[in-house]
Each structure stands twice: as structure tokens, then as C-alpha cells.
Scaffold this motif. Sequence first.
Motif, PDB file in Angstrom:
ATOM      1  N   TYR A 192      32.327  22.611  11.201  1.00  0.00           N
ATOM      2  CA  TYR A 192      31.782  22.420  12.539  1.00  0.00           C
ATOM      3  C   TYR A 192      30.427  23.095  12.665  1.00  0.00           C
ATOM      4  O   TYR A 192      29.510  22.594  13.287  1.00  0.00           O
ATOM      5  N   ASN A 193      30.349  24.303  12.084  1.00  0.00           N
ATOM      6  CA  ASN A 193      29.080  25.013  12.048  1.00  0.00           C
ATOM      7  C   ASN A 193      29.119  26.076  10.952  1.00  0.00           C
ATOM      8  O   ASN A 193      30.168  26.310  10.331  1.00  0.00           O
TER       9      ASN A 193
ATOM     10  N   GLN B 297      27.599  30.142  10.261  1.00  0.00           N
ATOM     11  CA  GLN B 297      26.959  31.284  10.886  1.00  0.00           C
ATOM     12  C   GLN B 297      26.622  32.330   9.834  1.00  0.00           C
ATOM     13  O   GLN B 297      27.380  32.534   8.887  1.00  0.00           O
TER      14      GLN B 297
ATOM     15  N   PHE C  56      25.917  36.429   9.611  1.00  0.00           N
ATOM     16  CA  PHE C  56      26.123  37.683  10.334  1.00  0.00           C
ATOM     17  C   PHE C  56      25.486  38.827   9.548  1.00  0.00           C
ATOM     18  O   PHE C  56      25.345  38.764   8.325  1.00  0.00           O
TER      19      PHE C  56
ATOM     20  N   LEU D 231      30.230  43.174  13.272  1.00  0.00           N
ATOM     21  CA  LEU D 231      29.342  42.108  12.847  1.00  0.00           C
ATOM     22  C   LEU D 231      28.460  41.649  13.995  1.00  0.00           C
ATOM     23  O   LEU D 231      28.918  41.535  15.138  1.00  0.00           O
TER      24      LEU D 231
ATOM     25  N   SER E  58      25.958  38.466  15.062  1.00  0.00           N
ATOM     26  CA  SER E  58      25.542  37.111  14.716  1.00  0.00           C
ATOM     27  C   SER E  58      24.023  37.028  14.645  1.00  0.00           C
ATOM     28  O   SER E  58      23.318  37.481  15.548  1.00  0.00           O
TER      29      SER E  58
ATOM     30  N   LEU F  50      23.179  30.602  13.943  1.00  0.00           N
ATOM     31  CA  LEU F  50      24.268  29.627  13.923  1.00  0.00           C
ATOM     32  C   LEU F  50      23.649  28.255  13.734  1.00  0.00           C
ATOM     33  O   LEU F  50      22.723  27.884  14.474  1.00  0.00           O
TER      34      LEU F  50
ATOM     35  N   LEU G 150      26.750  38.409   5.906  1.00  0.00           N
ATOM     36  CA  LEU G 150      27.957  37.601   5.724  1.00  0.00           C
ATOM     37  C   LEU G 150      27.714  36.182   6.198  1.00  0.00           C
ATOM     38  O   LEU G 150      27.085  35.951   7.233  1.00  0.00           O
TER      39      LEU G 150
ATOM     40  N   MET H 200      32.902  27.386  10.096  1.00  0.00           N
ATOM     41  CA  MET H 200      33.964  27.071  11.044  1.00  0.00           C
ATOM     42  C   MET H 200      34.524  25.696  10.730  1.00  0.00           C
ATOM     43  O   MET H 200      33.755  24.722  10.620  1.00  0.00           O
TER      44      MET H 200
ATOM     45  N   GLY I  58      38.246  25.342  14.526  1.00  0.00           N
ATOM     46  CA  GLY I  58      37.857  26.552  15.229  1.00  0.00           C
ATOM     47  C   GLY I  58      37.989  27.831  14.422  1.00  0.00           C
ATOM     48  O   GLY I  58      37.587  28.892  14.879  1.00  0.00           O
ATOM     49  N   ARG I  59      38.540  27.758  13.203  1.00  0.00           N
ATOM     50  CA  ARG I  59      38.705  28.970  12.408  1.00  0.00           C
ATOM     51  C   ARG I  59      37.446  29.260  11.605  1.00  0.00           C
ATOM     52  O   ARG I  59      36.800  28.355  11.109  1.00  0.00           O
ATOM     53  N   LEU I  60      37.149  30.569  11.466  1.00  0.00           N
ATOM     54  CA  LEU I  60      36.036  31.008  10.639  1.00  0.00           C
ATOM     55  C   LEU I  60      36.552  31.425   9.267  1.00  0.00           C
ATOM     56  O   LEU I  60      37.553  32.129   9.167  1.00  0.00           O
TER      57      LEU I  60
ATOM     58  N   PHE J  15      35.135  33.365   5.913  1.00  0.00           N
ATOM     59  CA  PHE J  15      34.034  34.244   5.537  1.00  0.00           C
ATOM     60  C   PHE J  15      33.849  34.347   4.035  1.00  0.00           C
ATOM     61  O   PHE J  15      34.827  34.323   3.268  1.00  0.00           O
TER      62      PHE J  15
ATOM     63  N   TYR K 200      40.716  39.884  12.959  1.00  0.00           N
ATOM     64  CA  TYR K 200      40.465  39.799  11.527  1.00  0.00           C
ATOM     65  C   TYR K 200      40.739  41.162  10.900  1.00  0.00           C
ATOM     66  O   TYR K 200      40.620  42.190  11.552  1.00  0.00           O
TER      67      TYR K 200
ATOM     68  N   LEU L  73      36.458  38.964   5.352  1.00  0.00           N
ATOM     69  CA  LEU L  73      37.278  39.009   6.566  1.00  0.00           C
ATOM     70  C   LEU L  73      38.317  37.896   6.525  1.00  0.00           C
ATOM     71  O   LEU L  73      38.004  36.755   6.185  1.00  0.00           O
TER      72      LEU L  73
ATOM     73  N   ARG M 104      34.692  34.297  21.603  1.00  0.00           N
ATOM     74  CA  ARG M 104      33.626  33.306  21.751  1.00  0.00           C
ATOM     75  C   ARG M 104      33.989  32.347  22.863  1.00  0.00           C
ATOM     76  O   ARG M 104      35.160  32.211  23.238  1.00  0.00           O
TER      77      ARG M 104
ATOM     78  N   PHE N 167      31.684  40.250  17.922  1.00  0.00           N
ATOM     79  CA  PHE N 167      32.661  41.130  17.303  1.00  0.00           C
ATOM     80  C   PHE N 167      32.662  42.505  17.956  1.00  0.00           C
ATOM     81  O   PHE N 167      31.610  43.004  18.396  1.00  0.00           O
TER      82      PHE N 167
END
Lengths: 115, 112
Positions: free
Chosen positions: A31-32, A34, A36, A44, A46, A49, A89, A93, A101-103, A105, B35, B43, B94, B103
Motif C-alpha cells: 500500500y505504501n 515508509q 523511519f 521511531l 517517520s 512516506l 528503518l 504496508m 494495514g500491517r507494517l 520492517f 511492536y 520490529l 495512525r 511511535f
Amino acid sequence: KQEVTQIPAALSVPEGENLVLNCSFTDSAIYNLQWFRQDPGKGLTSLLLIQSSQREQTSGRLNASLDKSSGRSTLYIAASQPGDSATYLCAVMGDRGSTLGRLYFGRGTQLTVWP
Amino acid sequence: NAGVTQTPKFQVLKTGQSMTLQCAQDMNHEYMSWYRQDPGMGLRLIHYSVGAGITDQGEVPNGYNVSRSTTEDFPLRLLSAAPSQTSVYFCASRTGDTDTQYFGPGTRLTVL
């Protein structure tokens, strides 16, 4: 499962250099993306994005690009300064199903800029 | 506007003890998540919530419980602490509009 890889794991450069940090991801259904910044012992923050439909985003000396089809992003830092020293980092998503909707990393690139 | 706050900042537990990590945000964000960050692991998502009364599991939910009774608060409960839960825990929030994650400063937990 989405896997995010960041190269290099660590980078040490003199002040003034232009830098490129790399991020790759295995599933292009994002979806996107990012970027950090994390300072030692801190949370963290941001930086940039990029939506999946975009190619790049810029903020000051930072420029992030996204090539969704190849699963790659780069963070370009111009004219690096000692204050840029931190861990950077990358996170993507998910955009569908159980990943929505989950990130996810990467493990980060630890950057040191010395005077 | 305090953003995302977490308490405590540091905590030491003995194996088998229980505790709650607190997280609050004052930005009226719908999405909140927890997280954990471990050396060399990045994370990993524990639990998340898309609104008051709605929670779901993330990647590593075992040993943790959450609830979301209000928009502002999203506590994380450790039921019976284990040394494998030694980690730094971050709460994030968010909106559904911007997707930018905010965060908290983190809670450093050590389980002996």
C-alpha cells in the motif's frame, strides 16, 4: 510472507558525503513504503512516506524513491551531517487480505557520520 | 498534543509475573498497534486495533493480551512473563487517512 531487507547493515562516512541506503521487499502488493529514523534508546520518527502509486518523495536533504514492480526503494541523503547519525528503518504496508494495514520492517541501516 | 505516550520506560520482571504496558495517544487515531524490537530482528507486530472494541493478532501474539475500550488507550498485558519476552516494546498509532505511523518512546522490558 513479506520479507524486507536493508543493505548495508551499517555505514560510516565523513561529513559532506551523499549517501544511498537500500531497501528491498519480496511482495510487491504494498500500500505504501515508509522510511523511519531511530536514535539510540528512542522511538521511531517517520521521515518519508511513498504511496504505491508514487515514484518518489522529497523532504529537505532526503529523497526516497520507490520501484514497486522490482521491490526496491532507496533513501538518498544529500550532504550528510553528524546529526544524521542514527538507524534508518524501511517498512512496507500490506494492501490486501491478512496483510492489509500491517507494517513489515527491515532490520535497519546504522549510519554514522563523522566530522 | 503529547502524541503517543508509553509507561513505564523501564521494567524488570521475574519469570511468571504479569504486568501491563500502557499506551495512550491524543490524536484521535483509529489504528493502534504494538511492536517488539529485538537485536538483529527488526520490529515485529504483536497485536493491533482498528478502533475501540476491535483487536486482532499480529505476527507474534503468544503470551500477550490486548483490549481497546477507548480510542485513546491500548494496553498490552503480559500474562506470565518469560525471558523470551525481554525486548523493547513500541506502541504506534495512525489515522486511516495519512497512514503515517507515530511511535511512542518505547518500554524496555527485562524478564529474569
